[in-house]
Design a protein around this motif. Structure first.
Motif, PDB file in Angstrom:
ATOM      1  N   GLY A 128       0.804  -1.220   0.000  1.00 22.14           N
ATOM      2  CA  GLY A 128       0.000   0.000   0.000  1.00 22.14           C
ATOM      3  C   GLY A 128       0.828   1.256   0.000  1.00 22.14           C
ATOM      4  O   GLY A 128       1.739   1.429  -0.800  1.00 22.14           O
ATOM      5  N   LEU A 186      -1.050  -2.091   4.531  1.00 23.90           N
ATOM      6  CA  LEU A 186      -1.560  -3.388   4.943  1.00 23.90           C
ATOM      7  C   LEU A 186      -0.402  -4.338   5.154  1.00 23.90           C
ATOM      8  O   LEU A 186       0.574  -4.332   4.400  1.00 23.90           O
ATOM      9  N   GLY A 244      -3.776  -3.371   9.551  1.00 28.87           N
ATOM     10  CA  GLY A 244      -3.519  -2.166   8.788  1.00 28.87           C
ATOM     11  C   GLY A 244      -3.008  -1.086   9.716  1.00 28.87           C
ATOM     12  O   GLY A 244      -3.307  -1.077  10.912  1.00 28.87           O
ATOM     13  N   LYS A 253      -9.251  -7.985   3.259  1.00 23.21           N
ATOM     14  CA  LYS A 253     -10.484  -7.325   2.804  1.00 23.21           C
ATOM     15  C   LYS A 253     -11.232  -6.703   3.970  1.00 23.21           C
ATOM     16  O   LYS A 253     -11.751  -5.584   3.860  1.00 23.21           O
ATOM     17  N   LEU A 311      -9.541  -3.479   4.942  1.00 18.51           N
ATOM     18  CA  LEU A 311      -9.883  -2.403   4.007  1.00 18.51           C
ATOM     19  C   LEU A 311     -11.295  -1.890   4.261  1.00 18.51           C
ATOM     20  O   LEU A 311     -11.558  -0.682   4.163  1.00 18.51           O
ATOM     21  N   TYR A 322     -11.043   0.306   7.349  1.00 20.08           N
ATOM     22  CA  TYR A 322     -10.310   1.539   7.030  1.00 20.08           C
ATOM     23  C   TYR A 322     -11.178   2.501   6.218  1.00 20.08           C
ATOM     24  O   TYR A 322     -11.199   3.709   6.486  1.00 20.08           O
ATOM     25  N   THR A 323     -11.914   2.001   5.239  1.00 17.92           N
ATOM     26  CA  THR A 323     -12.765   2.882   4.435  1.00 17.92           C
ATOM     27  C   THR A 323     -14.056   3.260   5.158  1.00 17.92           C
ATOM     28  O   THR A 323     -14.673   4.262   4.811  1.00 17.92           O
ATOM     29  N   MET A 365      -4.675  -1.308  -2.642  1.00 23.36           N
ATOM     30  CA  MET A 365      -4.413  -1.737  -1.267  1.00 23.36           C
ATOM     31  C   MET A 365      -4.443  -0.564  -0.299  1.00 23.36           C
ATOM     32  O   MET A 365      -4.211  -0.738   0.904  1.00 23.36           O
ATOM     33  N   SER A 366      -4.732   0.630  -0.808  1.00 18.83           N
ATOM     34  CA  SER A 366      -4.744   1.851   0.013  1.00 18.83           C
ATOM     35  C   SER A 366      -6.137   2.440   0.144  1.00 18.83           C
ATOM     36  O   SER A 366      -6.284   3.594   0.547  1.00 18.83           O
ATOM     37  N   GLY A 367      -7.169   1.678  -0.223  1.00 15.45           N
ATOM     38  CA  GLY A 367      -8.538   2.108   0.009  1.00 15.45           C
ATOM     39  C   GLY A 367      -9.256   2.705  -1.175  1.00 15.45           C
ATOM     40  O   GLY A 367     -10.380   3.202  -1.017  1.00 15.45           O
TER      41      GLY A 367
END
Length: 675
Positions: free
Chosen positions: A163, A200, A206, A247, A250, A253-254, A502-504
């Motif tokens: 990421g 990640l 994360g 997953k 993520l 995180y989002t 991988m960073s959203g």
């Protein structure tokens, strides 16, 4: 930031103070506050004199997220901007026994050891996923006298880090030094347009550093068994996110930073650009559109790059009447052909633009500290930058774009946003210029995206953006910037897109056949395959047109075939986009994201999953040979090439493909392609 000189010493000019242990702790209102002396544990009252104390605040903004804030001196002013996070009641539990304090949020717990050494152990469902031990939390004074707060987490055997935004370097970030600092550096260096302070780990956690300012990561590149991160100033705030798999992390995180919205179906089709510095007018545009129709190549969007405006006046938001005497009529013709229209913009106003005097007189630009307009000659002569912290400047800027939408423009390519000054400048709301450097793109893209949503409706809202920071996934779509026209750049673009996912970020595109230079017919066809099997697909270049007939008859056939394939995929892509919208899992997925338990997938960056059911392995060689990996399916079934019908068992394969085929493998038991 590297400050060590080997394993024991510190580089000349640096001074480092590490937090020793937890001396005392307070519990209140769902948070835990710890106090740690620097250097050595306190054993008698005399040691409390003439020494610093690191304050450590532990809290939780959401279930399965534990936030740690390391504070040296807290008496400074609040610094803005700050990321806007969606926090909720996490229902934390705080307990202690003779050995540790335990802070729990959801299924994630932080064990903080009592005793003579600092020890933070993050455990998800009781299993340790991250750890910070002695000589990890500390303060660093650099040779310029600037203070930094740093932290280190262990980098375990076999652990791999992914990421940190759209990065063109190796997909696995181990061994790299990464600066979270937006730069306009093309795709061939360590610089990046989209720097995201989130990574990640394949140990299933994360890490999000909650600052829009500069963050410096050393991923096994300072201490090889640790991930180190630091920020300038008096405090560092970061969150560890736990989850059952990558997953799930993520998704959380989002939840915190924002979900990618849905995008309109037409955006999945083929976008054709005029290219950057090419000479074009209405006749050129219509010849391209008609040429695509005559060759039965479906086209969804036509994009006008910068020269729709008069040179030296970027941006004036006015059609160059020498080339486009009747823009409304031309846009109507394009709409009659079933096309959407995108035009290039940026947040800069050259001094020759008629808008410069207007914006300067009303205080709509970033200024010097003496109140004069900040200007330079890089990019455009006497260029100023719109100050999006000023609500009136936002309305003014949106008003110029609203007029274009009234004329028939459907969306905008929001270029640039990285060359934002930090020294000797002032913002309308007195934001810290250092923090605004990365955050500026958020305000810029939001202003444009919000206008498109207002005028065309939320379901039709889309931009085509180059720069981003954390949370920018809320304003799609993003593309990969200035790549070269060769296979190495094609591969670095894919690595960047996978890191970005991988960073959203849910959606991603790139300049098919490369931006710089002229593509060979061979590269054009291979990149066309890759581009039309990405979430979004656009032909764009710098000095060269990218219409397929300029690259040979077979290029026309390949473009037609893969555009038609992309259109047949739209029902499937719509489902995949819904997953991105609800979970934060990207449409284009690194193999490790889809198959986290398969060790062979951990390093792969030359293929990807388009959604959960299609494996795509672009061809990166003029000999047409692809080497690709097929994961084991759950039921042991065979993967099938959607283009040739050939089936494949699990394992590595090496095979040659012509320009009409490549590895596009359908997961056993699924049917993602219509027709």
């Amino acid at each position: 930031m590297k400050f060590l000189n080997g394993g024991w010493m510190v580089k000349d000019g640096f001074d480092v103070r590490y937090a020793a242990n937890v001396y005392e702790a307070d519990v209140s209102d769902g948070s835990l506050t710890l106090y740690s002396p620097f250097g050595s544990p306190i054993h008698h009252p005399g040691q409390t004199l003439d020494g610093g104390l690191l304050t450590i605040e532990v809290s939780s903004p959401r279930p399965d997220v534990i936030t740690t804030r390391l504070i040296n001196h807290r008496g400074g002013p609040d610094r803005r901007p700050a990321f806007i996070l969606d926090e909720c009641d996490a229902q934390v539990d705080i307990s202690e026994d003779d050995e540790a304090w335990v802070f729990t949020s959801g299924r994630l717990s932080l064990y903080i050891a009592k005793g003579e050494a600092m020890d933070f152990s993050y455990r998800y469902d009781g299993k340790e996923i991250a750890h910070s031990g002695p000589r990890a939390k500390g303060l660093v004074d650099d040779p310029d006298g600037l203070l930094h707060v740093c932290e280190q987490l262990d980098l375990g055997v076999g652990e791999k880090i992914y990421g940190l935004g759209e990065r063109f370097t190796n997909f696995v970030k181990n061994g790299q030094s990464v600066d979270i600092w937006n730069e306009d550096g093309g795709t061939g260096t360590e610089q990046a347009y989209k720097n995201i302070p989130f990574y990640l780990s394949n140990k299933r956690y994360g890490l999000f550093v909650d600052t829009p300012g500069r963050v410096e990561f050393e991923i096994g590149s300072e201490k090889v068994s640790r991930v180190q991160f630091s920020v300038p100033g008096e405090e560092l705030k970061y969150s560890v996110i736990g989850g059952a798999d990558l997953k799930a992390i993520l998704n959380t995180y989002t939840d915190l930073t924002g979900k990618p919205p849905l995008v309109p179906d037409w955006s999945y089709g083929l976008w054709l650009s005029t290219s950057f510095t090419t000479d074009y007018d209405e006749a050129t545009v219509m010849s391209f559109v008609d040429g695509m129709a005559e060759r039965n190549i479906p086209l969804s969007v036509f994009h006008f790059d910068c020269r729709w405006m008069k040179e030296l006046e970027w941006c004036n938001f006015t059609w160059d009447e020498r080339k486009f005497p009747d823009p409304e009529g031309m846009l109507a013709k394009l709409h009659e052909r079933g096309l959407k229209v995108c035009v290039w913009i940026n947040p800069y106003i050259g001094q020759k633009s008629p808008l410069f005097a207007e914006g300067a007189s009303k205080g709509y630009f970033i200024t010097n500290t003496d109140g004069s307009v900040w200007q330079w000659d890089k990019w455009q002569a006497g260029m100023a930058i719109v100050d999006f912290t000023n609500p009136e400047a936002v309305s003014w800027y949106q008003g110029k774009l609203r007029h274009l939408m009234d004329q028939g423009v459907d969306c905008f390519k929001t270029d640039f946003g990285e060359r934002i000054p930090t020294e000797g400048v002032r913002y309308h709301d007195n934001s810290d210029p250092e923090l605004m450097h990365n955050y500026y793109t958020q305000l810029y893209n939001q202003a444009v995206y919000d206008l498109v949503a207002e005028v065309r409706g939320k379901d039709e809202a889309i931009v085509f953006a180059r720069s981003a920071t954390a949370g920018g996934q809320q304003f799609p779509v993003h593309w990969g910037g200035d790549c070269s026209s060769n296979y190495a750049s094609m591969a670095e673009s894919l690595r960047a897109g996978l890191s970005f996912g991988m960073s959203g970020f849910g959606y991603w595109s790139h300049d098919i056949a490369g931006f710089e230079d002229k593509a060979s017919p061979d590269l054009y066809k291979r990149w066309t395959q890759f581009g039309l099997l990405s979430s979004h697909s656009r032909y764009h270049g710098s000095t060269e047109y990218k219409v397929p007939w300029l690259y040979g008859d077979e290029a026309v056939e390949v473009t037609r075939e893969f555009t038609e394939l992309k259109l047949r995929l739209i029902p499937y892509l719509r489902t995949v986009a819904q997953e991105a919208h609800t979970t934060g899992v990207p449409m284009m997925r690194a193999m490790v994201l889809e198959f986290p338990d398969d060790p062979s997938c951990e390093d792969i960056d030359t293929q990807y999953m388009l959604g959960g059911d299609l494996l795509v392995a672009p061809v990166f060689s003029p000999d047409g040979v692809a080497r690709f990996y097929v994961p084991q399916s759950e039921d042991g079934g065979l993967w099938r090439n959607a283009l040739t019908g050939k089936t494949y068992e699990a394992g590595w394969h090496t095979e040659a493909f012509d320009y009409h085929t490549l590895p596009v493998l359908v997961r056993p038991g699924t049917r993602p392609i219509e027709g």
